[in-house]
Design a protein around this motif. Sequence first.
Motif, short mmCIF file in Angstrom:
data_model
loop_
_atom_site.label_atom_id
_atom_site.label_comp_id
_atom_site.label_asym_id
_atom_site.label_seq_id
_atom_site.Cartn_x
_atom_site.Cartn_y
_atom_site.Cartn_z
N GLY A 136 0.79 -1.22 0.00
CA GLY A 136 0.00 0.00 0.00
C GLY A 136 0.82 1.27 0.00
N GLU A 137 2.08 1.19 -0.42
CA GLU A 137 2.98 2.33 -0.46
C GLU A 137 3.13 2.99 0.92
OE1 GLU A 137 1.67 5.01 -3.46
OE2 GLU A 137 2.08 3.63 -5.11
N ARG A 138 2.87 2.22 1.98
CA ARG A 138 3.01 2.74 3.33
C ARG A 138 3.92 1.88 4.20
NH1 ARG A 138 2.80 7.39 4.96
NH2 ARG A 138 2.26 6.68 7.04
N ILE A 139 3.86 0.57 4.02
CA ILE A 139 4.68 -0.34 4.82
C ILE A 139 5.71 -0.99 3.89
CG2 ILE A 139 4.72 -2.40 6.25
CD1 ILE A 139 1.88 -1.79 7.08
N GLU A 140 6.98 -0.85 4.24
CA GLU A 140 8.08 -1.44 3.47
C GLU A 140 8.65 -2.61 4.26
OE1 GLU A 140 9.40 2.82 1.44
OE2 GLU A 140 10.68 1.87 2.95
N ALA A 182 10.60 -4.30 9.01
CA ALA A 182 9.44 -3.58 8.47
C ALA A 182 9.56 -2.12 8.89
CB ALA A 182 8.14 -4.18 8.97
N MET A 183 9.37 -1.20 7.93
CA MET A 183 9.54 0.22 8.21
C MET A 183 8.38 1.01 7.60
SD MET A 183 13.66 0.73 7.73
CE MET A 183 13.64 2.22 8.74
N ILE A 184 8.06 2.13 8.26
CA ILE A 184 7.00 3.03 7.81
C ILE A 184 7.58 4.43 7.66
CG2 ILE A 184 4.78 4.08 8.37
CD1 ILE A 184 4.11 1.61 10.00
N PRO A 185 7.46 5.05 6.48
CA PRO A 185 7.92 6.44 6.33
C PRO A 185 7.05 7.37 7.19
CG PRO A 185 7.64 5.38 4.18
CD PRO A 185 7.00 4.48 5.20
N ILE A 186 7.69 8.22 7.97
CA ILE A 186 6.98 9.18 8.83
C ILE A 186 7.02 10.57 8.21
CG2 ILE A 186 6.94 10.26 11.11
CD1 ILE A 186 8.11 7.69 12.23
N TRP A 187 8.18 10.99 7.78
CA TRP A 187 8.35 12.27 7.09
C TRP A 187 8.55 11.92 5.62
CZ3 TRP A 187 12.64 16.35 8.54
CH2 TRP A 187 12.44 17.50 7.78
N LEU A 188 7.51 12.11 4.81
CA LEU A 188 7.49 11.55 3.47
C LEU A 188 8.40 12.28 2.49
CD1 LEU A 188 3.69 10.76 3.08
CD2 LEU A 188 5.55 9.19 3.57
N GLU A 189 8.71 13.54 2.70
CA GLU A 189 9.53 14.27 1.74
C GLU A 189 10.89 13.61 1.61
OE1 GLU A 189 11.43 18.73 0.96
OE2 GLU A 189 10.37 18.27 2.81
N ARG A 220 12.54 11.34 4.48
CA ARG A 220 13.49 11.90 5.45
C ARG A 220 13.57 11.10 6.74
NH1 ARG A 220 17.10 15.31 3.09
NH2 ARG A 220 16.05 16.85 1.80
N LEU A 221 12.44 10.54 7.20
CA LEU A 221 12.43 9.84 8.47
C LEU A 221 11.58 8.59 8.36
CD1 LEU A 221 13.31 10.01 11.48
CD2 LEU A 221 11.12 11.15 11.93
N LYS A 222 12.14 7.47 8.85
CA LYS A 222 11.43 6.20 8.88
C LYS A 222 11.61 5.56 10.25
CE LYS A 222 12.08 4.95 4.00
NZ LYS A 222 12.59 3.90 3.08
N ALA A 223 10.63 4.76 10.62
CA ALA A 223 10.72 4.00 11.88
C ALA A 223 10.12 2.63 11.65
CB ALA A 223 10.01 4.73 13.01
N ALA A 233 15.53 5.51 10.92
CA ALA A 233 16.40 5.96 9.83
C ALA A 233 16.11 7.44 9.55
CB ALA A 233 16.17 5.13 8.58
N TRP A 234 17.17 8.25 9.54
CA TRP A 234 17.02 9.70 9.37
C TRP A 234 17.99 10.18 8.31
CZ3 TRP A 234 20.36 13.66 12.00
CH2 TRP A 234 19.97 14.96 11.66
#
Length: 333
Positions: A211-215, A240-247, A250-253, A282-283
């Motif tokens: 769903g372009e949300r969970i990697e 498993a990682m989710i982008p938090i700051w989408l630009e 920039r930020l994933k958790a 990841a930042w």
Amino acid sequence: MLFSRMLRPIVLLVLVFGALVSTKVCRAQAAVEEQIVVTGEEVPSAYGAPPGFSRSRFSNLTNAYVLPPGGVYAGLIYEGDAFRHGPPDHLFTEEVEVGLPYRFGLAFELGQERFNGDFQNKSFSVEARYALADWNKIPLNPTLFAEYKFGTGRILHEERPPEEEMGMEEMVRRRHLNLEPFDEEAAMEAEAKPKMPDAYEFRLLLAEDFGERIEWAMNWFFEQEIGFDRGREWGFAQSAMIPIWLEHERLKAGVEMEYKNFTDKGTRGDPLNSFVVGPTIAWKPTRNTRLDVSPLFGCTDDSQAVQVFVVFSMLFGPGGETGAEAPASTRNR
């Protein structure tokens, strides 16, 4: 006749007005397209893969897919292992990877180790990677990974819990103090550190986005030492990682875990079972750099009490473009 003469300037005026409107629409479309380019991903996609998978490294424990052709990855990796007993182990790895045409990749690693006051160059590795197809042509996007590791240092501690080795060192100390009977042969084995053996490793890398949300990425691995006690290790790592700051992501958790089963030639029927799990973040402080941190916690008696990964990495894309890269993986054993 008069009507046709009056109609001509009206038609001409309509055509001029239409041309002006078309010009404005084209300029607006160009502005929108320019904005899309500015906010888009810095590094070209690897064979159609999303940005999070176009960099061959997905997280601290897992690899995923390959680099785009001409992409160059560079990473500095720290792994700290805090055991339940005995001194901690510190591993440092420098890695360079290059994306090649036809979904191939080639990497080189140099590993150093610091344990119980000793510091050494531990190993040098050559890695090759091949993605079986372009992205999403095969479910879970399987990628094959092979590595050969040249042992360049000494075995500072075995895979078994360090307290067993510390017990042998204590026996040596007590002998020097004439505190108890002494096994001379065992003492010589304790003081002589054997050379690190060569080893080969194979991995199956799987990756998918939902769903372009969970990697998500998962690696199955098998490693075999050549010589000495012929240590053998197999298992899996999953992230498993989710982008938090989408630009530009920039930020994933997310969360990571790893299971390892280790035996040597004398303990094939009595393996060490290690399982660690924990959060990861990841930042990307700049366009072409990334910092990843993963504190992982042991869940079995054979596991380290805590494993900490801190990785700084850069990715340089083809054509002078740059973009950030998720750190190496990995399991720098």
